[in-house]
Design a protein around this motif. Structure first.
Motif, mmCIF file in Angstrom:
data_model
loop_
_atom_site.group_PDB
_atom_site.id
_atom_site.type_symbol
_atom_site.label_atom_id
_atom_site.label_comp_id
_atom_site.label_asym_id
_atom_site.label_seq_id
_atom_site.Cartn_x
_atom_site.Cartn_y
_atom_site.Cartn_z
ATOM 1 N N ALA A 67 -57.123 -38.178 -8.169
ATOM 2 C CA ALA A 67 -57.159 -37.126 -9.182
ATOM 3 C C ALA A 67 -55.829 -37.049 -9.905
ATOM 4 N N THR A 68 -55.843 -36.418 -11.075
ATOM 5 C CA THR A 68 -54.596 -36.082 -11.753
ATOM 6 C C THR A 68 -54.147 -34.693 -11.311
ATOM 7 N N ASP A 72 -53.526 -40.300 -12.301
ATOM 8 C CA ASP A 72 -54.447 -40.709 -11.237
ATOM 9 C C ASP A 72 -53.907 -41.965 -10.543
ATOM 10 N N ILE A 120 -55.823 -29.531 -10.752
ATOM 11 C CA ILE A 120 -56.037 -30.714 -9.925
ATOM 12 C C ILE A 120 -57.388 -31.293 -10.304
ATOM 13 N N ASP A 121 -57.367 -32.523 -10.780
ATOM 14 C CA ASP A 121 -58.580 -33.187 -11.248
ATOM 15 C C ASP A 121 -59.270 -32.376 -12.342
ATOM 16 N N ARG A 127 -59.394 -29.198 -12.763
ATOM 17 C CA ARG A 127 -59.824 -27.852 -12.393
ATOM 18 C C ARG A 127 -58.609 -26.956 -12.184
ATOM 19 N N LYS A 174 -57.822 -35.975 -2.357
ATOM 20 C CA LYS A 174 -57.579 -36.415 -3.728
ATOM 21 C C LYS A 174 -56.088 -36.612 -3.988
ATOM 22 N N THR A 199 -53.650 -43.690 -3.961
ATOM 23 C CA THR A 199 -53.933 -42.251 -3.998
ATOM 24 C C THR A 199 -52.837 -41.515 -4.758
ATOM 25 N N THR A 200 -53.212 -40.547 -5.566
ATOM 26 C CA THR A 200 -52.251 -39.717 -6.286
ATOM 27 C C THR A 200 -51.305 -39.065 -5.275
#
Length: 363
Positions: free
Chosen positions: A2-3, A29, A63-64, A66, A154, A186-187
């Protein structure tokens, strides 16, 4: 994966102290981003806000995609590795690795699979039945990393995970973490006060001081083009040499110090930018490797050798010029004797100029 995106994130404590001031950046990401700064600069506070362990005073955290400002830590799908290992001493390595999954009610077969996969990645397969007291410091740190890995989150958050290890183990664990990140992609946000860790691990680095972000860039851009005096002095070992004086253009450029005048040779691009600083106070920065021993006819200054630090493949010369301390990085095959006076020059095109008042880089 995720970002992670921060927009003007701020933390103000009840006593009015600003722990983090308007932090804005995005972790891409799969990126390994390092947050570095001195003790008390706000880096761990920022990490804990991302984890949800510390409340935010203002700003937006995503995060991602959201917004998670008010989301509980357990629902953010992050895994955090702390400075201390925080392993359960009465549990085996396998039980420590799988404990979080047990709490989440995962099936036994899935827990065993994830524990086995993490142990293989971290080369702990032969230690699964051992308890923490029987492990070395490096193995304990790998168990702490593995406990985060089995979660398959994530985002990974690592808070100075190597600070309790000795120098040799820190080096090997840095390599392990870099290798692990390449495998998992992984982020990851990695917090450290060690600039060597930051430079060797980070794809990008966020430099923070006093709760304020000073610069965000790749390791080599930070090293080659520090945005201000703090970044220039913080990144690099030994630190950048800084000479403060008045800049004067008179038959070429000079830096006027209290006890001397140095002839300097900025690049053509620097010379154009320096016109506005003619007659004003500046700070001149020179990396130790760019302070070179030359023939007397080519010297910009002469400095006396005070202390020599041989470190194997190189040596650091601690020199004294007038009232200024200067460090030069040289080959160990060309070390002078202590108390020798050396003719020195600065590598062309390798000078850094900063506004003495604001500390900002003169572009």
């Amino acid at each position: 994966m995720a970002t992670v995106s921060l927009e003007q994130v701020r933390k103000v404590y009840p006593n009015g102290h600003v722990g983090v001031d308007d932090a804005s950046f995005t972790i891409a990401d799969g990126e390994l981003l390092v947050l570095v700064g001195p003790s008390g600069c706000g880096k761990t506070t920022l990490l804990r806000m991302i984890a949800g362990l510390e409340s935010m005073s203002s700003g937006t955290l995503r995060i991602d995609g959201r917004v998670v400002n008010d989301v509980a830590p357990k629902d953010r799908d992050i895994a955090m590795v702390f400075q201390n290992y925080a392993l359960y001493p009465h549990m085996t390595v396998a039980q420590n690795l799988g404990f979080g999954l047990h709490l989440r009610g995962k099936p036994k077969e899935e827990i065993e699979r994830r524990v086995r996969d993490a142990a293989r990645l971290l080369e702990l397969e032969h230690r699964l039945d051992a308890r923490p007291a029987a492990l070395s410091g490096g193995q304990r740190q790998r168990v702490a990393l593995g406990r985060a890995l089995v979660r398959e989150p994530k985002v990974f958050l690592l808070d100075e995970p190597l600070s309790n290890l000795d120098a040799r183990l820190r080096l090997s664990m840095r390599v392990e973490i870099a290798r692990l990140h390449r495998r998992l992609n992984t982020t990851t946000l990695y917090v450290t006060h060690d600039q060597v860790e930051a430079m060797t691990l980070g794809e990008r680095i966020v430099v923070i001081d006093g709760g304020t972000i000073q610069q965000i860039d790749t390791p080599m851009n930070l090293y080659d083009k520090p945005a201000n005096l703090f970044v220039a002095g913080f990144l690099g070992s030994p630190a950048m040499n800084l000479l403060r004086g008045r800049l004067l253009r008179e038959n070429g450029w000079q830096l006027i110090l209290p006890d001397a005048a140095l002839r300097i040779h900025p690049s053509s691009a620097q010379a154009a930018a320096l016109e506005a600083w003619n007659g004003r106070d500046v700070a001149l920065g020179i990396r130790p490797e760019d302070v070179q021993v030359v023939a007397p006819t080519d010297a910009v200054l002469e400095a006396k050798v005070e202390v020599i630090e041989p470190v194997g493949n190189e040596a650091f010369l601690n020199l004294r010029f007038a009232d200024q301390a200067i460090v030069s990085r040289v080959s160990p095959q060309h070390m002078p004797a202590p108390c020798t006076t050396l003719p020195l020059a600065f590598a062309h095109g390798r000078l850094h100029f900063f506004d003495a008042e604001s500390g900002k880089r003169i572009a």
